[in-house]
Design a protein around this motif. Structure first.
Motif, PDB file in Angstrom:
ATOM      1  N   ALA A 162       0.816  -1.216   0.000  1.00 23.86           N
ATOM      2  CA  ALA A 162       0.000   0.000   0.000  1.00 23.86           C
ATOM      3  C   ALA A 162       0.844   1.258   0.000  1.00 23.86           C
ATOM      4  O   ALA A 162       0.402   2.313  -0.460  1.00 23.86           O
ATOM      5  N   GLY A 163       2.081   1.174   0.511  1.00 16.66           N
ATOM      6  CA  GLY A 163       2.968   2.323   0.564  1.00 16.66           C
ATOM      7  C   GLY A 163       2.862   3.075   1.869  1.00 16.66           C
ATOM      8  O   GLY A 163       1.920   2.905   2.644  1.00 16.66           O
ATOM      9  N   TYR A 164       3.855   3.914   2.120  1.00  9.47           N
ATOM     10  CA  TYR A 164       3.920   4.729   3.325  1.00  9.47           C
ATOM     11  C   TYR A 164       3.620   6.186   2.970  1.00  9.47           C
ATOM     12  O   TYR A 164       3.997   6.664   1.903  1.00  9.47           O
ATOM     13  N   ALA A 165       2.963   6.887   3.899  1.00 11.03           N
ATOM     14  CA  ALA A 165       2.733   8.315   3.702  1.00 11.03           C
ATOM     15  C   ALA A 165       4.067   9.030   3.566  1.00 11.03           C
ATOM     16  O   ALA A 165       4.986   8.823   4.371  1.00 11.03           O
ATOM     17  N   GLN A 183       7.811   4.502  -3.716  1.00  9.03           N
ATOM     18  CA  GLN A 183       7.829   3.130  -4.196  1.00  9.03           C
ATOM     19  C   GLN A 183       8.223   3.102  -5.666  1.00  9.03           C
ATOM     20  O   GLN A 183       8.068   4.093  -6.377  1.00  9.03           O
ATOM     21  N   THR A 184       8.684   1.945  -6.101  1.00  8.61           N
ATOM     22  CA  THR A 184       8.853   1.697  -7.526  1.00  8.61           C
ATOM     23  C   THR A 184       7.676   0.852  -7.979  1.00  8.61           C
ATOM     24  O   THR A 184       7.418  -0.215  -7.424  1.00  8.61           O
ATOM     25  N   GLY A 185       6.952   1.342  -8.959  1.00  9.02           N
ATOM     26  CA  GLY A 185       5.767   0.646  -9.438  1.00  9.02           C
ATOM     27  C   GLY A 185       6.101  -0.559 -10.287  1.00  9.02           C
ATOM     28  O   GLY A 185       7.269  -0.828 -10.603  1.00  9.02           O
ATOM     29  N   PRO A 186       5.097  -1.320 -10.706  1.00 14.88           N
ATOM     30  CA  PRO A 186       5.310  -2.553 -11.458  1.00 14.88           C
ATOM     31  C   PRO A 186       5.948  -2.345 -12.829  1.00 14.88           C
ATOM     32  O   PRO A 186       6.470  -3.297 -13.416  1.00 14.88           O
ATOM     33  N   HIS A 187       5.926  -1.111 -13.347  1.00  9.60           N
ATOM     34  CA  HIS A 187       6.495  -0.840 -14.668  1.00  9.60           C
ATOM     35  C   HIS A 187       7.728   0.053 -14.591  1.00  9.60           C
ATOM     36  O   HIS A 187       8.182   0.577 -15.609  1.00  9.60           O
ATOM     37  N   GLY A 188       8.255   0.229 -13.369  1.00 12.82           N
ATOM     38  CA  GLY A 188       9.429   1.066 -13.186  1.00 12.82           C
ATOM     39  C   GLY A 188       9.112   2.511 -12.879  1.00 12.82           C
ATOM     40  O   GLY A 188      10.025   3.326 -12.703  1.00 12.82           O
ATOM     41  N   GLU A 189       7.839   2.869 -12.789  1.00 16.66           N
ATOM     42  CA  GLU A 189       7.462   4.241 -12.468  1.00 16.66           C
ATOM     43  C   GLU A 189       7.730   4.530 -10.994  1.00 16.66           C
ATOM     44  O   GLU A 189       7.705   3.630 -10.149  1.00 16.66           O
ATOM     45  N   LYS A 190       7.982   5.793 -10.686  1.00 22.64           N
ATOM     46  CA  LYS A 190       8.194   6.207  -9.300  1.00 22.64           C
ATOM     47  C   LYS A 190       6.854   6.652  -8.718  1.00 22.64           C
ATOM     48  O   LYS A 190       6.165   7.502  -9.284  1.00 22.64           O
ATOM     49  N   ILE A 191       6.489   6.069  -7.571  1.00 17.34           N
ATOM     50  CA  ILE A 191       5.227   6.393  -6.911  1.00 17.34           C
ATOM     51  C   ILE A 191       5.530   7.078  -5.590  1.00 17.34           C
ATOM     52  O   ILE A 191       6.225   6.520  -4.734  1.00 17.34           O
TER      53      ILE A 191
END
Length: 426
Positions: free
Chosen positions: A74-77, A81-89
């Motif tokens: 879910a990620g931290y506030a 994160q690195t997304g499943p396609h290499g995107e930065k979240i």
């Protein structure tokens, strides 16, 4: 599939130049939601083309208003994160709430949108910022960030706002509400407004917007199998609905239709929504042959499609904004090859008819019951064939839609770039 803007052909070469895009959205991976499905697919294609996508979104908490997934998913506030396609979240906080309350959802979205501003000011400067609705506070965040970072703003209207607010009586009276004025303000100041239907694009142009393009909803055709047709000899006729159980869908119509038919017919409703409890109560009162399931994903969805004789696509017919709205499930039902019972008008009706994917029926229980009775008698009509899938391949495959989207964004950015001083005309 998409509407070209002036200068597209002249800038075709620039349309493939890798760029950096900041995406603002209220829902993203690993959630299961319409914006997640759309933008996970588009982001994958953007990244494959060499683009960099930076996503600013809340900690995953859809649809229940709370974090149900482990933190590592879910990620931290304020975490990355690195997304499943290499995107930065980059994640922002959210307000825990009951997912069924529209007011609580709006307050939650407003809270996350405000905190998205400082998060969006961090990191590398993007070439453009894209804010996707229907989370209206996200549009305001996009406007503020585009001005602070001095980059073009792209507003994506996945619903017909603010028209939908009036139809749903979220706003009333002849004077424009604050919501309507805010949406209108951002739309007119965006560098590009993207709609998912041609009809709503024309509506916006009629209001004076000229920077409007269409990139429809769709699906990943390669991940959706084409199913064998239903058996020609079957004792029970099975109708299936997958999706939101809200005011917009008027699912009471299909429940009443199933009650009229009784034995030999069965209706399956899969999903969640604000009207679900009322629909369950109605089915019990009418003793209708209806089964309810929570939201399903992956192989469980395909199993329901295999069991179905027809699949329902429904939007209420008394809201004018829905004449330019296409339920996103339309493309999936066409792609798997199931017959469509379409209770829709306008653009959605046109698509079903062009794709030869099923039957369009008026929004009343007697008409729906009559159609299903006919289909049960002549089951050869349930063999939809390849025409629906072919229509999706030509008009709604995200592998192609993403390239049209990249063309629109790249052409916009190329027009905004200043001319080098050596090329200026004195």
């Amino acid at each position: 599939m998409s509407t070209s803007l002036p200068g597209d052909s002249a800038n075709k070469d620039q349309a493939r130049e890798p760029l950096r895009l900041m995406l603002l959205t209220h829902s993203y991976w690993p959630e299961h939601s319409p914006p997640q499905r759309r933008w996970s697919s588009l982001t994958r294609e953007f990244q494959r083309a060499g683009w960099k996508v930076d996503v600013v979104t809340p900690v995953a908490h859809y649809p229940n208003g709370r974090r149900d997934l482990p933190r590592r998913q879910a990620g931290y506030a304020f975490g990355t994160q690195t997304g499943p396609h290499g995107e930065k979240i980059r994640r922002v906080p959210y307000l825990r709430h009951l997912g069924k309350s529209p007011v609580a959802r709006l307050i939650d979205q407003l809270f996350s949108a405000i905190l998205s501003v400082p998060v969006g000011l961090g990191g590398k400067k993007p070439d453009a910022i894209l804010a996707t609705a229907p989370s209206l506070p996200t549009l305001a965040t996009g406007y503020v960030l585009s001005r602070l970072r001095k980059v073009p703003l792209i507003v994506e209207m996945r619903d017909a706002w603010p028209d939908l607010a009036r139809d749903a009586r979220l706003v009333q009276g002849s004077v424009k509400s604050v919501v309507e004025r805010a949406v209108d303000f951002v739309q007119h100041r965006a560098d590009l407004v993207v709609t998912v239907t041609e009809g709503f694009a024309e509506t916006l142009r009629s209001r004076g917007l000229r920077n409007v393009a269409t990139v429809s909803n769709g699906l990943d055709l390669r991940s959706v199998p084409f199913l064998d047709p239903p058996a020609e000899d079957r004792d029970v006729f099975h109708a299936l609905y997958l999706g939101n159980h809200g005011k917009s869908q008027r699912l009471d119509i299909v429940i009443r239709a199933s009650a009229l038919l009784g034995d030999g017919f069965h209706l399956t409703l899969v999903g969640t929504g604000t009207n679900r409890q009322q629909l369950v109560k109605l089915a019990r009162e009418l003793k209708a042959p209806v089964s309810f399931y929570p939201s399903l994903h992956g192989s469980a969805v395909l199993e329901k499609y295999r069991e179905a004789d027809t699949c329902i696509v429904s939007l209420r017919d008394d809201w004018k904004s829905f004449e330019t709205t296409v339920p996103s499930k339309t493309y999936e039902v066409l792609a798997v090859g199931r017959h469509v019972t379409a209770i829709v008008k306008g653009e959605a009706k046109r698509i079903i008819e062009e794709a030869q994917g099923g039957d369009v029926v008026p929004a009343n229980p007697e008409a729906v019951a009559s159609l299903w009775r006919e289909l049960a008698t002549d089951r050869k009509r349930l063999t939809a064939g390849q025409s629906g899938r072919e229509w999706v391949r030509d008009h709604a495959d995200y592998a192609e839609l993403a390239h049209h989207y990249m063309d629109q964004i790249a052409c916009l950015i190329s027009r905004r770039k200043p001319v080098p001083s050596t090329e200026r005309v004195s």
